[in-house]
Design a protein around this motif. Structure first.
Motif, mmCIF file in Angstrom:
data_model
loop_
_atom_site.group_PDB
_atom_site.id
_atom_site.type_symbol
_atom_site.label_atom_id
_atom_site.label_comp_id
_atom_site.label_asym_id
_atom_site.label_seq_id
_atom_site.Cartn_x
_atom_site.Cartn_y
_atom_site.Cartn_z
ATOM 1 N N ALA A 28 28.894 60.665 23.943
ATOM 2 C CA ALA A 28 29.010 60.751 25.400
ATOM 3 C C ALA A 28 27.660 61.057 26.033
ATOM 4 O O ALA A 28 27.303 60.490 27.071
ATOM 5 C CB ALA A 28 30.036 61.815 25.783
ATOM 6 N N TRP A 29 26.888 61.933 25.423
ATOM 7 C CA TRP A 29 25.568 62.303 25.933
ATOM 8 C C TRP A 29 24.614 61.110 25.882
ATOM 9 O O TRP A 29 23.914 60.810 26.855
ATOM 10 C CB TRP A 29 25.037 63.469 25.121
ATOM 11 N N VAL A 30 24.616 60.400 24.741
ATOM 12 C CA VAL A 30 23.726 59.247 24.599
ATOM 13 C C VAL A 30 24.107 58.150 25.601
ATOM 14 O O VAL A 30 23.240 57.559 26.248
ATOM 15 C CB VAL A 30 23.754 58.714 23.150
ATOM 16 N N LEU A 31 25.395 57.878 25.737
ATOM 17 C CA LEU A 31 25.833 56.803 26.633
ATOM 18 C C LEU A 31 25.607 57.120 28.109
ATOM 19 O O LEU A 31 25.278 56.229 28.892
ATOM 20 C CB LEU A 31 27.310 56.477 26.400
ATOM 21 N N THR A 32 25.784 58.388 28.479
ATOM 22 C CA THR A 32 25.640 58.747 29.894
ATOM 23 C C THR A 32 24.238 59.254 30.226
ATOM 24 O O THR A 32 23.829 59.228 31.385
ATOM 25 C CB THR A 32 26.651 59.838 30.303
ATOM 26 N N GLY A 33 23.546 59.773 29.222
ATOM 27 C CA GLY A 33 22.241 60.371 29.464
ATOM 28 C C GLY A 33 22.341 61.716 30.163
ATOM 29 O O GLY A 33 21.336 62.281 30.574
ATOM 30 N N ASP A 34 23.548 62.254 30.267
ATOM 31 C CA ASP A 34 23.784 63.508 30.982
ATOM 32 C C ASP A 34 24.401 64.527 30.027
ATOM 33 O O ASP A 34 25.520 64.357 29.551
ATOM 34 C CB ASP A 34 24.728 63.243 32.157
ATOM 35 N N LEU A 35 23.654 65.607 29.760
ATOM 36 C CA LEU A 35 24.108 66.641 28.834
ATOM 37 C C LEU A 35 25.424 67.279 29.295
ATOM 38 O O LEU A 35 26.333 67.493 28.492
ATOM 39 C CB LEU A 35 23.027 67.712 28.676
ATOM 40 N N LEU A 36 25.541 67.579 30.580
ATOM 41 C CA LEU A 36 26.741 68.235 31.102
ATOM 42 C C LEU A 36 27.984 67.350 30.930
ATOM 43 O O LEU A 36 29.051 67.842 30.562
ATOM 44 C CB LEU A 36 26.566 68.610 32.576
ATOM 45 N N ILE A 37 27.847 66.075 31.180
ATOM 46 C CA ILE A 37 28.979 65.159 30.976
ATOM 47 C C ILE A 37 29.335 65.105 29.489
ATOM 48 O O ILE A 37 30.516 65.131 29.121
ATOM 49 C CB ILE A 37 28.674 63.751 31.527
ATOM 50 N N GLY A 38 28.337 65.063 28.625
ATOM 51 C CA GLY A 38 28.583 65.067 27.183
ATOM 52 C C GLY A 38 29.335 66.304 26.744
ATOM 53 O O GLY A 38 30.303 66.228 25.980
ATOM 54 N N VAL A 39 28.918 67.472 27.246
ATOM 55 C CA VAL A 39 29.599 68.729 26.914
ATOM 56 C C VAL A 39 31.012 68.733 27.474
ATOM 57 O O VAL A 39 31.963 69.151 26.796
ATOM 58 C CB VAL A 39 28.800 69.942 27.441
ATOM 59 N N SER A 40 31.193 68.256 28.686
ATOM 60 C CA SER A 40 32.525 68.227 29.310
ATOM 61 C C SER A 40 33.485 67.348 28.522
ATOM 62 O O SER A 40 34.604 67.762 28.202
ATOM 63 C CB SER A 40 32.435 67.713 30.745
ATOM 64 N N ILE A 41 33.058 66.143 28.201
ATOM 65 C CA ILE A 41 33.910 65.228 27.446
ATOM 66 C C ILE A 41 34.197 65.811 26.064
ATOM 67 O O ILE A 41 35.344 65.813 25.594
ATOM 68 C CB ILE A 41 33.258 63.837 27.340
ATOM 69 N N GLY A 42 33.179 66.324 25.406
ATOM 70 C CA GLY A 42 33.357 66.916 24.082
ATOM 71 C C GLY A 42 34.306 68.100 24.089
ATOM 72 O O GLY A 42 35.120 68.262 23.181
ATOM 73 N N SER A 43 34.226 68.927 25.113
ATOM 74 C CA SER A 43 35.092 70.107 25.205
ATOM 75 C C SER A 43 36.551 69.741 25.430
ATOM 76 O O SER A 43 37.450 70.283 24.777
ATOM 77 C CB SER A 43 34.620 71.026 26.344
ATOM 78 N N ILE A 44 36.789 68.846 26.361
ATOM 79 C CA ILE A 44 38.165 68.407 26.644
ATOM 80 C C ILE A 44 38.770 67.767 25.400
ATOM 81 O O ILE A 44 39.907 68.059 25.016
ATOM 82 C CB ILE A 44 38.200 67.437 27.840
ATOM 83 N N GLU A 45 37.998 66.906 24.760
ATOM 84 C CA GLU A 45 38.459 66.227 23.554
ATOM 85 C C GLU A 45 38.757 67.231 22.439
ATOM 86 O O GLU A 45 39.770 67.134 21.750
ATOM 87 C CB GLU A 45 37.386 65.224 23.113
ATOM 88 N N ALA A 46 37.916 68.240 22.274
ATOM 89 C CA ALA A 46 38.099 69.234 21.216
ATOM 90 C C ALA A 46 39.398 70.011 21.382
ATOM 91 O O ALA A 46 40.154 70.192 20.429
ATOM 92 C CB ALA A 46 36.915 70.201 21.194
ATOM 93 N N ILE A 47 39.654 70.460 22.580
ATOM 94 C CA ILE A 47 40.865 71.255 22.831
ATOM 95 C C ILE A 47 42.125 70.417 22.629
ATOM 96 O O ILE A 47 43.051 70.835 21.933
ATOM 97 C CB ILE A 47 40.816 71.865 24.246
ATOM 98 N N ALA A 48 42.157 69.242 23.208
ATOM 99 C CA ALA A 48 43.347 68.389 23.101
ATOM 100 C C ALA A 48 43.626 67.991 21.658
ATOM 101 O O ALA A 48 44.749 68.109 21.158
ATOM 102 C CB ALA A 48 43.174 67.144 23.966
#
Length: 68
Positions: A28-48
């Protein structure tokens, strides 16, 4: 019939979740270039997927197909 203890299932869940979530975060970070978006997507995915994987493992533990 062999069965896994819940502690083993939880340990497997945690180690897999760390591996898979780091992969999702990095992609997510590589595709968006945005660390915060990468962390957000990773966090939501991890919990679910933590909960989904745990219950998936427990269900399969109760299925005798192809067990020794």
């Amino acid at each position: 019939m062999s069965t896994e203890l819940q502690k083993r299932t939880i340990a497997k869940t945690l180690t897999w979740r760390v591996t898979a979530s780091l992969t999702t975060f990095i992609i997510a970070w590589v595709l968006t270039g945005d660390l915060l978006i990468g962390v957000s997507i990773g966090s939501i995915e991890a919990i679910a997927k933590f909960f989904l994987y745990y219950f998936h493992e427990r269900i399969w533990n109760n299925i005798s197909w192809a067990k020794n």
